[in-house]
Scaffold this motif. Structure first.
Motif, PDB file in Angstrom:
ATOM      1  N   MET A   9      -1.736  12.433   4.608  1.00 25.31           N
ATOM      2  CA  MET A   9      -0.474  13.062   4.973  1.00 25.31           C
ATOM      3  C   MET A   9      -0.473  14.528   4.573  1.00 25.31           C
ATOM      4  O   MET A   9      -0.195  15.411   5.373  1.00 25.31           O
ATOM      5  N   ALA A  10      -0.791  14.821   3.313  1.00 23.44           N
ATOM      6  CA  ALA A  10      -0.843  16.196   2.834  1.00 23.44           C
ATOM      7  C   ALA A  10      -2.248  16.741   3.032  1.00 23.44           C
ATOM      8  O   ALA A  10      -3.238  16.041   2.802  1.00 23.44           O
ATOM      9  N   THR A  11      -2.345  17.986   3.479  1.00 24.74           N
ATOM     10  CA  THR A  11      -3.645  18.614   3.679  1.00 24.74           C
ATOM     11  C   THR A  11      -4.295  18.832   2.317  1.00 24.74           C
ATOM     12  O   THR A  11      -3.852  19.676   1.536  1.00 24.74           O
ATOM     13  N   ARG A  12      -5.358  18.078   2.031  1.00 26.59           N
ATOM     14  CA  ARG A  12      -5.930  18.125   0.685  1.00 26.59           C
ATOM     15  C   ARG A  12      -7.374  17.633   0.693  1.00 26.59           C
ATOM     16  O   ARG A  12      -7.851  17.096   1.686  1.00 26.59           O
ATOM     17  N   ARG A  13      -8.048  17.812  -0.442  1.00 23.70           N
ATOM     18  CA  ARG A  13      -9.382  17.242  -0.636  1.00 23.70           C
ATOM     19  C   ARG A  13      -9.211  15.851  -1.221  1.00 23.70           C
ATOM     20  O   ARG A  13      -8.410  15.650  -2.140  1.00 23.70           O
ATOM     21  N   LEU A  14      -9.959  14.884  -0.703  1.00 23.39           N
ATOM     22  CA  LEU A  14      -9.829  13.511  -1.195  1.00 23.39           C
ATOM     23  C   LEU A  14     -11.199  12.879  -1.416  1.00 23.39           C
ATOM     24  O   LEU A  14     -12.228  13.433  -1.033  1.00 23.39           O
ATOM     25  N   THR A  15     -11.183  11.730  -2.056  1.00 21.91           N
ATOM     26  CA  THR A  15     -12.402  10.955  -2.285  1.00 21.91           C
ATOM     27  C   THR A  15     -12.504   9.895  -1.208  1.00 21.91           C
ATOM     28  O   THR A  15     -11.586   9.090  -1.024  1.00 21.91           O
ATOM     29  N   VAL A  16     -13.601   9.884  -0.493  1.00 24.19           N
ATOM     30  CA  VAL A  16     -13.788   8.952   0.616  1.00 24.19           C
ATOM     31  C   VAL A  16     -14.347   7.637   0.082  1.00 24.19           C
ATOM     32  O   VAL A  16     -15.324   7.635  -0.676  1.00 24.19           O
ATOM     33  N   PRO A  17     -13.763   6.507   0.458  1.00 22.06           N
ATOM     34  CA  PRO A  17     -14.287   5.209   0.018  1.00 22.06           C
ATOM     35  C   PRO A  17     -15.748   5.041   0.444  1.00 22.06           C
ATOM     36  O   PRO A  17     -16.077   5.265   1.617  1.00 22.06           O
ATOM     37  N   PRO A  18     -16.633   4.663  -0.460  1.00 21.24           N
ATOM     38  CA  PRO A  18     -18.057   4.531  -0.117  1.00 21.24           C
ATOM     39  C   PRO A  18     -18.310   3.574   1.046  1.00 21.24           C
ATOM     40  O   PRO A  18     -19.274   3.759   1.801  1.00 21.24           O
ATOM     41  N   ALA A  19     -17.465   2.577   1.223  1.00 16.82           N
ATOM     42  CA  ALA A  19     -17.709   1.560   2.251  1.00 16.82           C
ATOM     43  C   ALA A  19     -17.779   2.139   3.656  1.00 16.82           C
ATOM     44  O   ALA A  19     -18.450   1.583   4.529  1.00 16.82           O
ATOM     45  N   ILE A  20     -17.073   3.256   3.911  1.00 14.70           N
ATOM     46  CA  ILE A  20     -17.051   3.782   5.284  1.00 14.70           C
ATOM     47  C   ILE A  20     -18.095   4.864   5.523  1.00 14.70           C
ATOM     48  O   ILE A  20     -18.182   5.408   6.619  1.00 14.70           O
ATOM     49  N   LEU A  21     -18.887   5.161   4.500  1.00 17.78           N
ATOM     50  CA  LEU A  21     -19.866   6.236   4.643  1.00 17.78           C
ATOM     51  C   LEU A  21     -21.115   5.808   5.392  1.00 17.78           C
ATOM     52  O   LEU A  21     -21.971   6.645   5.690  1.00 17.78           O
ATOM     53  N   GLY A  22     -21.233   4.534   5.713  1.00 22.23           N
ATOM     54  CA  GLY A  22     -22.429   4.059   6.398  1.00 22.23           C
ATOM     55  C   GLY A  22     -22.413   4.278   7.900  1.00 22.23           C
ATOM     56  O   GLY A  22     -23.427   4.066   8.575  1.00 22.23           O
ATOM     57  N   GLY A  23     -21.288   4.705   8.454  1.00 19.23           N
ATOM     58  CA  GLY A  23     -21.178   4.923   9.898  1.00 19.23           C
ATOM     59  C   GLY A  23     -20.447   6.212  10.187  1.00 19.23           C
ATOM     60  O   GLY A  23     -20.142   6.997   9.277  1.00 19.23           O
ATOM     61  N   PRO A  24     -20.143   6.453  11.464  1.00 23.12           N
ATOM     62  CA  PRO A  24     -19.432   7.681  11.834  1.00 23.12           C
ATOM     63  C   PRO A  24     -18.053   7.747  11.177  1.00 23.12           C
ATOM     64  O   PRO A  24     -17.288   6.794  11.218  1.00 23.12           O
ATOM     65  N   VAL A  25     -17.749   8.883  10.550  1.00 21.41           N
ATOM     66  CA  VAL A  25     -16.467   9.102   9.883  1.00 21.41           C
ATOM     67  C   VAL A  25     -16.003  10.521  10.175  1.00 21.41           C
ATOM     68  O   VAL A  25     -16.798  11.464  10.146  1.00 21.41           O
ATOM     69  N   VAL A  26     -14.721  10.666  10.464  1.00 21.94           N
ATOM     70  CA  VAL A  26     -14.103  11.982  10.583  1.00 21.94           C
ATOM     71  C   VAL A  26     -12.867  11.997   9.690  1.00 21.94           C
ATOM     72  O   VAL A  26     -12.053  11.069   9.735  1.00 21.94           O
ATOM     73  N   LEU A  27     -12.745  13.029   8.881  1.00 20.40           N
ATOM     74  CA  LEU A  27     -11.566  13.189   8.031  1.00 20.40           C
ATOM     75  C   LEU A  27     -10.497  13.952   8.812  1.00 20.40           C
ATOM     76  O   LEU A  27     -10.798  14.953   9.474  1.00 20.40           O
ATOM     77  N   LEU A  28      -9.279  13.478   8.723  1.00 18.63           N
ATOM     78  CA  LEU A  28      -8.175  14.089   9.454  1.00 18.63           C
ATOM     79  C   LEU A  28      -7.148  14.622   8.459  1.00 18.63           C
ATOM     80  O   LEU A  28      -6.619  13.866   7.648  1.00 18.63           O
ATOM     81  N   ASN A  29      -6.918  15.926   8.522  1.00 20.67           N
ATOM     82  CA  ASN A  29      -5.990  16.595   7.612  1.00 20.67           C
ATOM     83  C   ASN A  29      -6.495  16.550   6.168  1.00 20.67           C
ATOM     84  O   ASN A  29      -5.702  16.554   5.227  1.00 20.67           O
ATOM     85  N   ALA A  30      -7.804  16.511   6.013  1.00 21.81           N
ATOM     86  CA  ALA A  30      -8.383  16.405   4.672  1.00 21.81           C
ATOM     87  C   ALA A  30      -9.833  16.866   4.682  1.00 21.81           C
ATOM     88  O   ALA A  30     -10.472  16.925   5.741  1.00 21.81           O
ATOM     89  N   THR A  31     -10.345  17.166   3.485  1.00 21.42           N
ATOM     90  CA  THR A  31     -11.771  17.436   3.293  1.00 21.42           C
ATOM     91  C   THR A  31     -12.259  16.558   2.152  1.00 21.42           C
ATOM     92  O   THR A  31     -11.479  15.887   1.485  1.00 21.42           O
ATOM     93  N   SER A  32     -13.566  16.571   1.928  1.00 23.94           N
ATOM     94  CA  SER A  32     -14.141  15.845   0.799  1.00 23.94           C
ATOM     95  C   SER A  32     -15.412  16.550   0.370  1.00 23.94           C
ATOM     96  O   SER A  32     -15.845  17.517   1.003  1.00 23.94           O
ATOM     97  N   SER A  33     -16.011  16.056  -0.701  1.00 26.24           N
ATOM     98  CA  SER A  33     -17.272  16.636  -1.175  1.00 26.24           C
ATOM     99  C   SER A  33     -18.472  16.016  -0.475  1.00 26.24           C
ATOM    100  O   SER A  33     -19.611  16.316  -0.816  1.00 26.24           O
ATOM    101  N   ASP A  34     -18.228  15.143   0.510  1.00 29.00           N
ATOM    102  CA  ASP A  34     -19.322  14.429   1.180  1.00 29.00           C
ATOM    103  C   ASP A  34     -19.852  15.154   2.409  1.00 29.00           C
ATOM    104  O   ASP A  34     -20.686  14.621   3.128  1.00 29.00           O
ATOM    105  N   GLU A  35     -19.346  16.370   2.681  1.00 28.84           N
ATOM    106  CA  GLU A  35     -19.779  17.155   3.836  1.00 28.84           C
ATOM    107  C   GLU A  35     -19.613  16.383   5.139  1.00 28.84           C
ATOM    108  O   GLU A  35     -20.493  16.383   6.002  1.00 28.84           O
ATOM    109  N   LEU A  36     -18.490  15.715   5.276  1.00 32.87           N
ATOM    110  CA  LEU A  36     -18.177  14.986   6.497  1.00 32.87           C
ATOM    111  C   LEU A  36     -17.425  15.893   7.467  1.00 32.87           C
ATOM    112  O   LEU A  36     -16.740  16.827   7.045  1.00 32.87           O
ATOM    113  N   PRO A  37     -17.557  15.648   8.767  1.00 30.51           N
ATOM    114  CA  PRO A  37     -16.743  16.415   9.715  1.00 30.51           C
ATOM    115  C   PRO A  37     -15.264  16.188   9.434  1.00 30.51           C
ATOM    116  O   PRO A  37     -14.853  15.073   9.087  1.00 30.51           O
TER     117      PRO A  37
END
Length: 340
Positions: free
Chosen positions: A131-159
């Motif tokens: 909801m808020a534009t912020r940096r977040l921690t992405v759950p490891p379970a979803i890192l095995g396939g295509p992921v796009v962050l919406l209204n957020a960034t992370s340290s995982d260098e994801l789109p």
């Protein structure tokens, strides 16, 4: 329902063809060497029988299920950000995909359960939204396939897809400069926590950076800044009263969001001052309240619908790890005028 559902064998039988031939026609396979009349018989049989393809079987062959998981914290039940889902739904529908939506309310245990349930359905990818534009921690379970962050960034260098808050800062400041405001522009909404902690906000620092760069380019300094504990109407009201109590009154105010501007409007009205004849006001977000204020508030709009659409496009069409910034257009209303 399953017992009465027409099968591919039923369609083939009705069309007078083999099951393999009917499958090739329905799946658009080229080189079937079947006549146009045979193709028409297959399509007619499928329509008459109400045939629907077995998507589970097809997904085993193609490893695609035409489904996208949309996982959010509190986006789904907020009126303010419903456009994120609407844009994603429209883009998914245009690509013959279905959006599976879940909201976690910040509950880590439920989030894990919801994500596992989505992945069990073999979704083609995950949009992870905040909801808020912020940096977040992405759950490891979803890192095995295509992921796009919406209204957020992370340290995982994801789109990721973000509103272009820095450009918006330039936009609101330039709007005031274009109206002739130079030496008496004030800013309401400085907040150290929002500016310094990316896990709280990415917008605050970006907006402030855009404001400052536009001022620097014009050789203009802010008259003053007001710090606010939160970006809420009562804090905008208090900040505006403080500004009006100083020896030099500003001719224009930049509010860091519309709720602050709403409070500033109330303080100005109580002081017998009018917007924009006495003081111009410009802001960010285009909350629905902005159009209802009198006069209407000029503000840059959060492009939620375009952001949701962009997230689906990147997920299905590919994109680099660099953030995709979506412009925040200025909604020009009647809160801006030349200095009195």
């Amino acid at each position: 329902m399953g017992r009465n559902r027409a099968t591919l064998a039923d369609v083939a039988r009705r069309a007078g063809l083999s099951k393999t031939a009917a499958s090739m026609v329905l799946n658009g396979r080229e080189g079937t060497r079947l006549s146009a009349e045979a193709h028409q018989r297959v399509f007619a049989a499928a329509e008459e029988l109400g045939y629907r393809p077995n998507l589970a079987a097809r997904s085993l062959r193609t490893r695609k299920t035409a489904t996208i998981a949309f996982v959010s914290d509190i986006v789904a039940t907020t009126r303010f950000a419903g456009g994120l889902i609407r844009g994603a739904l429209d883009a998914a529908r245009e690509r013959d995909h279905v959006l599976l939506i879940t909201e976690t309310q910040g509950d880590a245990t439920f989030e894990q359960y919801a994500i596992e349930a989505m992945l069990d359905r073999q979704v083609d990818g995950v949009i992870y939204a905040a909801m808020a534009t912020r940096r977040l921690t992405v759950p490891p379970a979803i890192l095995g396939g295509p992921v796009v962050l919406l209204n957020a960034t992370s340290s995982d260098e994801l789109p990721c897809v973000l509103p272009d808050d820095e450009r918006a800062g330039r936009t609101v400041t330039t709007a005031l400069l274009d109206h002739g405001h130079r030496d008496r522009i004030a800013l309401i909404g400085r907040n150290r926590l929002k500016e310094d902690d990316a896990e709280v906000s990415l917008a605050a620092r970006a907006r402030l950076r855009g404001v400052q760069r536009a001022l620097d380019d014009a050789g203009v300094d802010l008259l003053t800044e007001c710090f606010c504990a939160e970006w809420l109407p009562e804090h905008g009201y208090a900040a505006m009263r403080t500004l009006l109590g100083r020896p030099t009154r500003p001719t224009a105010i930049i509010c860091m969001n519309d709720r602050l501007a709403f409070g500033a409007y109330q303080a100005l009205a109580e002081a017998g001052l009018t917007v924009p004849d006495d003081i111009s006001v410009v802001s960010f977000d285009d909350d629905p309240i902005a159009a209802w204020l009198r006069p209407g508030l000029s503000t840059t709009a959060l492009p939620h619908e375009q952001m949701g659409r962009r997230a689906v496009e990147i997920l299905l069409d590919g994109g680099g790890a660099a953030p995709s910034l979506v412009p925040m257009p200025l909604r020009r209303r009647r809160s801006l005028a030349a200095p009195a």
